[in-house]
Design an enzyme around this catalytic site. Structure first.
Site, short mmCIF file in Angstrom:
data_model
loop_
_atom_site.label_atom_id
_atom_site.label_comp_id
_atom_site.label_asym_id
_atom_site.label_seq_id
_atom_site.Cartn_x
_atom_site.Cartn_y
_atom_site.Cartn_z
N GLU A 1 5.61 5.04 15.07
CA GLU A 1 6.72 5.49 14.22
C GLU A 1 6.19 6.15 12.94
OE1 GLU A 1 8.63 3.05 11.35
OE2 GLU A 1 7.95 1.19 12.32
N LYS B 1 10.08 -9.18 9.32
CA LYS B 1 9.82 -9.84 8.04
C LYS B 1 10.87 -10.89 7.79
CE LYS B 1 7.09 -6.71 5.54
NZ LYS B 1 7.28 -5.28 5.78
N1 PSU Z 1 9.91 -3.48 8.57
C1 PSU Z 1 8.69 -3.36 8.01
N2 PSU Z 1 8.20 -2.14 7.69
C2 PSU Z 1 8.90 -1.00 7.93
C3 PSU Z 1 10.20 -1.12 8.55
C4 PSU Z 1 10.66 -2.37 8.85
O1 PSU Z 1 8.06 -4.37 7.79
O2 PSU Z 1 8.43 0.11 7.62
C5 PSU Z 1 10.98 0.11 8.88
C6 PSU Z 1 10.91 0.40 10.39
O3 PSU Z 1 10.85 1.80 10.58
C7 PSU Z 1 12.25 -0.13 10.89
C8 PSU Z 1 13.15 0.15 9.71
O4 PSU Z 1 12.70 0.49 12.08
O5 PSU Z 1 12.35 -0.11 8.56
C9 PSU Z 1 14.40 -0.70 9.71
O6 PSU Z 1 15.26 -0.26 8.70
P1 PSU Z 1 16.77 -0.80 8.64
O7 PSU Z 1 16.68 -2.24 8.25
O8 PSU Z 1 17.42 0.08 7.59
O9 PSU Z 1 17.34 -0.59 10.01
#
Ligand code: PSU
Ligand code: MN
Length: 304
Positions: free
Chosen positions: A25, A157
């Site tokens: 990603e 996390k």
């Molecule tokens: N968790 C992490 N690092 C990240 C992300 C999540 O520890 O960089 C990023 C990933 O790309 C994940 C996104 O798909 O955040 C999720 O965001 P949201 O909670 O807005 O869906």
């Protein structure tokens, strides 16, 4: 035909010759890690995949073109350009239609990987259900329910509500696999204490599950969770205290929607004085290696 995928020559050749390919990603580059750790880690993940004999395919949208496989210059560009849109399912029509830059999330990367025929994808952590905001459910969880890609990660996390996240994955029909673990990893720490669906201890067993997922064609993906390497893990209490404070601050500052995760990630890094960032990089590189081994094992098993 602006929606056509643009494959790098290396990725195109690998897919054509049915060599193992691992998707990566780009939100972790644009929003997840600060410069220059983001470039270093992205390139180290690519190198870890190459060492297994697989080919890395980092996915992003550059000037409205969906790219599968980036050059070093393109990685640098994403890492240093400030106005890159965090690109999940809902964002593709906007970035492609308006010719913008987009860094794909787990959901966004799964969509493009599946379209390109890439079945294994490595990242750090998936999005989930936010603590105290049970209606803020990451699109990652719904994408896992509808797109047949194996996502290799270190769980999520604990900025998230992990029990609720597992509930949504269950509802979406997503098997959660522990790679060398009996419990769901909690990103910075090796265990959340929560149960997973099955433990595997080899790339071959993980590959068998992914191959069955593809053959059954029920539509869902699988989540393969790998604990952070022991030497890079954070003490539970260190991570927990920083996460709690960052989450409270996000609420106090009225941070909402897609800005929540990047805000908390950045604050946790500040609060732990970079220790969390080292853990983050270490687990990303390790997950890339595990994904490479699984992609290779899939080809070896399918050839039998
Ligand atoms: N968790 C992490 N690092 C990240 C992300 C999540 O520890 O960089 C990023 C990933 O790309 C994940 C996104 O798909 O955040 C999720 O965001 P949201 O909670 O807005 O869906
Ligand atoms: Mn969200």
């Amino acid at each position: 035909m602006r929606e056509t995928l643009h494959l790098s020559p290396e990725v195109e050749h690998a897919l054509y010759t049915q060599a193992p390919v691992v998707a990566l990603e780009s939100t972790v580059i644009s929003h997840g890690l600060p410069y220059p750790a983001n470039v270093e880690t992205a390139l180290a993940m690519e190198a870890a995949i190459r060492e297994t004999g697989a080919v890395p395919a980092t996915i992003a949208v550059i000037g409205g073109q969906i790219r599968v496989g980036l050059s070093v210059d393109q990685v640098e560009y994403l890492a240093q350009t400030p106005d890159v849109r965090k690109c999940s399912r809902r964002d593709f029509p906007i970035v492609v239609g308006l010719g913008q830059n987009g860094a794909t999330t787990v959901a966004g990367t799964m969509i493009i990987a599946a379209k390109a025929g890439i079945r294994v994808f490595a990242t750090g952590g998936i999005g989930g259900v936010h603590r105290g905001h049970p209606f803020d459910v990451s699109a990652d969880l719904l994408e896992l329910g509808r797109t047949p890609v194996a996502v290799v990660c270190s769980g999520a996390k604990s900025i998230l509500d992990l029990p609720l996240t597992l509930e949504v994955l269950e509802t979406q029909g997503v098997p959660v696999i522990g790679y060398g673990t009996d419990t769901l990893p909690a990103f910075y720490s090796r265990s959340s204490g929560l149960p997973i669906d099955v433990r595997v201890d080899t790339p071959q067993d993980a590959a068998r599950i992914v191959l069955a997922m593809l053959e059954l064609a029920l539509g869902q993906g699988v989540l393969i969770t790998v604990p952070v390497p022991s030497e890079a893990a954070l003490a539970d209490q260190v991570a927990e205290t920083a996460i709690q404070q960052a989450t409270d601050e996000a609420t106090q500052h009225g941070i909402q929607g897609k800005a929540v995760t990047p805000f908390i990630l950045a604050r946790v890094t500040e609060l732990t004085e970079g220790e969390s960032r080292r853990a983050n990089s270490a687990l990303l590189i390790h997950n890339a290696q595990v994904a490479g081994l699984i992609a290779k094992a899939m080809i070896a098993i399918a050839a039998r």
